[in-house]
Structures are given as structure tokens and as C-alpha cells.
Design an enzyme around this catalytic site. Structure first.
Site, mmCIF file in Angstrom:
data_model
loop_
_atom_site.group_PDB
_atom_site.id
_atom_site.type_symbol
_atom_site.label_atom_id
_atom_site.label_comp_id
_atom_site.label_asym_id
_atom_site.label_seq_id
_atom_site.Cartn_x
_atom_site.Cartn_y
_atom_site.Cartn_z
ATOM 1 N N ASP A 106 28.686 3.987 -9.352
ATOM 2 C CA ASP A 106 29.735 3.153 -9.944
ATOM 3 C C ASP A 106 29.514 1.659 -9.749
ATOM 4 O OD1 ASP A 106 31.146 5.122 -11.122
ATOM 5 O OD2 ASP A 106 32.535 5.427 -9.470
ATOM 6 N N ASP A 112 20.517 -0.570 -21.783
ATOM 7 C CA ASP A 112 20.007 -0.282 -20.438
ATOM 8 C C ASP A 112 21.004 0.542 -19.632
ATOM 9 O OD1 ASP A 112 17.979 -0.587 -18.473
ATOM 10 O OD2 ASP A 112 19.166 -2.134 -17.475
ATOM 11 N N HIS A 139 25.205 5.131 -16.566
ATOM 12 C CA HIS A 139 26.188 4.554 -15.649
ATOM 13 C C HIS A 139 27.407 4.010 -16.386
ATOM 14 C CE1 HIS A 139 22.945 4.930 -12.788
ATOM 15 N NE2 HIS A 139 22.184 4.162 -13.539
ATOM 16 N N GLU A 171 18.503 3.865 -22.568
ATOM 17 C CA GLU A 171 17.745 4.298 -21.397
ATOM 18 C C GLU A 171 18.633 5.186 -20.521
ATOM 19 O OE1 GLU A 171 15.619 2.544 -17.409
ATOM 20 O OE2 GLU A 171 17.689 2.154 -17.970
#
Length: 312
Positions: free
Chosen positions: A13, A50, A54, A80
Site C-alpha cells: 500500500d 507503471d 498496486h 506493468e
């Protein structure tokens, strides 16, 4: 980075100390405005996203739909999502984004790394197993390495130098995938960085010999029907028969991770009687294509040969 799609280490995170709440409508609207400003200022044709595992995939669905709708442009996009040996997570992300973007084929790069380490113990017939290019070829951006996989970097997984030409043949001359060339492989590099031992190391990565020839063959010869010959664990090959639009096109590719070898393959009857040579010069012979379009092509040990029309 609330709303992450990955599951490793609590979703990372706070990756690189950045915590952006993609559930916040004000954040999303500001990033849409940034996307508009970037396009209107620079005139980009697409995006490279990118570290997408996440971030919330729903945000990218909304963001891409907004920009594509506003400007009526495709904005080719590659993300990615770096999980070298976890194809299922990548497929889950593709489902979550409803195929809105392409993804780097991290599992294939992982297979290249393993193959380069295991030498002739690696079964080349399995090189595409559990990869994105095998499952979703239209969404796979294939690569041999990048800035993260090179030595001393965060995701170090460097394909050994002897196998890199073989790997480039596997991404450049086949009908599936969208190949990505690493700058370092084309030009070489030298740099210093700190290793896991806490000491500074100097790294030199040599350019891949004759990679420009690979790109020539990709551009001029590698077209039309693909015939596969994945029938030996240490020697595989395939051909592209070529088309009328690209004069002199058609090629045969043969790869060995063990001893020198041969493979009888067909490049199509329209090439009957023509002389083929290895554009890389790894094998010096000339091969004459038979009346049925077939010939026995050669490859040196731990090498690749790119056979095409002589004097093309």
C-alpha cells in the site's frame, strides 16, 4: 494506493512511500485533468502504466475510458503487472480491466531467465508454457529484459548473455505478441549501483551482436503463415512463408540450447529452388529450398540462425 489488485505483502500500500487514494472522486478527477493536459501538451499516442498491481483497476478503467471517449483515440496502453511466475494474477487483472490494456509478459521473461540458467536441461518446447503470449497473444507485450531486471536492480532477473539472442528470436519473428526491445541490448551500458552486500559494484552489459540484423529480418522477412517445429527439447524452429506485399519475405528460424542441430522445415512451395543463407552468419552454408518448399536448416550449438533469401 488504496484499492490495490495485488495480494503480495499487504498489497504494497505504501510502495515508494506513495499513498494515493484512487477511491477519492477528487483524486480521480484531477488525474483525468492531468491526462488531458498531458495529451494536449505533448500529443502522445499511448501510455505505459507503471506498477499497476498496486493500484485499483477500476480507476484505470474509468481513466482510459474518459480519455479515449473525449479524444476518440485508441491510446494504445501497456501496463506493468510484474509477476514472473503467476500468470493467473495477470489474467485476473485482464478480466478486471476487460481487456482495456496490454500487459508486459513477465512470465515469458521468467521463462527466458530459467532457460538461460538451466542450459540444455531446459526443454525449449515448453518456453511459451504459462505465458501471456500463449493465453492472450493480442494483449502480450513480449520482452527479454528491462531496467528492473538488469543486475543490481529491484527485480533482478537477468537473462544470460548467451541466451539473449535466442530470446529475441522468440519474440521478434513469431506472429504472436508485441515485442519490446531493451535499449541496453541494442546499445550496451555501464553503470554503478549498490548490491545486496552493501558494496558498490560496476556493471557492464554488452550490446547484443547483430541485433540490428534481427530488426531487419523482423521488418522485411517475417510475414504470413507460421509453421512450427517444436519437436525436440533442445532444438526448435519455425518458418514464416512470406507474402507478395513484402518482396523477398519469408524466413526460417532455428534455435539450439545444446549441441549443433538440424531441422527439416517448410517455407512454402513458392520458395522452391531459391537459395537461403543465415543472415547472422552463424552457419556459413547455403541451402537450396526443395520443390515442396522444404529444406534442412542448420544451427550451431547454443545459438540461433535466421535463414532468408540470399541477396535479398
Amino acid at each position: 494506493m488504496a484499492g490495490c489488485s495485488g495480494s503480495e505483502n499487504g498489497n504494497y500500500d505504501y510502495l515508494m512511500l506513495s499513498d494515493i487514494d484512487f477511491r477519492n472522486p477528487f483524486v480521480k478527477e484531477e488525474l483525468k485533468r492531468w491526462g488531458e493536459w498531458f495529451y494536449e501538451t505533448v500529443g502522445v499516442d499511448g501510455f505505459r502504466l507503471d506498477a499497476i498491481r498496486h493500484m485499483d483497476p477500476e480507476f484505470y478503467n474509468e481513466w482510459l475510458d474518459h480519455l479515449r471517449g473525449k479524444y476518440q483515440k485508441e491510446f494504445y496502453t501497456v501496463g506493468e503487472y510484474w509477476v514472473p511466475y503467476d500468470l493467473q494474477s495477470i489474467l485476473t487483472y485482464i478480466e478486471a480491466t476487460n481487456q482495456r490494456m496490454s500487459l508486459f509478459d513477465a512470465p515469458l521473461q521468467g521463462n527466458f531467465y530459467k532457460a538461460s540458467k538451466e542450459n540444455s536441461d531446459f526443454n525449449l518446447c515448453t518456453i511459451f508454457d504459462d505465458t501471456l503470449v500463449q493465453s492472450y497473444p493480442q494483449l502480450a507485450v513480449t520482452l527479454v529484459g528491462n531496467h528492473d531486471t538488469q543486475p543490481l536492480q529491484s527485480l533482478e532477473q537477468t537473462v544470460e548473455a548467451w541466451f539473449r539472442p535466442l530470446a529475441y528470436a522468440l519474440i521478434l519473428f513469431r506472429k504472436d505478441g508485441y515485442p519490446c526491445i531493451f535499449y541496453t541490448d541494442l546499445y550496451g551500458t555501464k553503470y554503478k549501483d549498490t548490491g545486496n552486500d552493501g558494496e558498490e559494484h560496476e556493471i557492464t552489459l554488452e550490446k547484443i551482436d547483430k541485433l540490428e540484423v534481427f530488426l531487419y529480418v523482423r521488418k522485411h522477412l517475417s510475414y504470413s503463415q507460421q509453421n512450427e517445429y517444436f519437436n525436440h527439447p533442445n532444438c526448435i524452429g519455425w518458418t514464416r512463408e512470406g507474402d507478395d506485399e513484402h518482396k523477398g519475405s519469408g524466413c526460417a528460424v532455428i534455435i539450439s540450447n545444446g549441441e549443433e542441430g538440424t531441422k527439416t522445415m517448410s517455407v512454402g512451395a513458392k520458395h522452391a529452388g531459391k537459395k537461403f543463407v543465415d543472415y547472422l552468419g552463424n552457419v556459413s552454408d547455403e541451402i537450396v529450398i526443395g520443390e515442396d518448399g522444404s529444406a534442412t536448416f542448420k544451427v550451431s550449438g547454443r545459438s540461433v540462425s535466421l535463414w532468408g533469401l540470399k541477396n535479398n
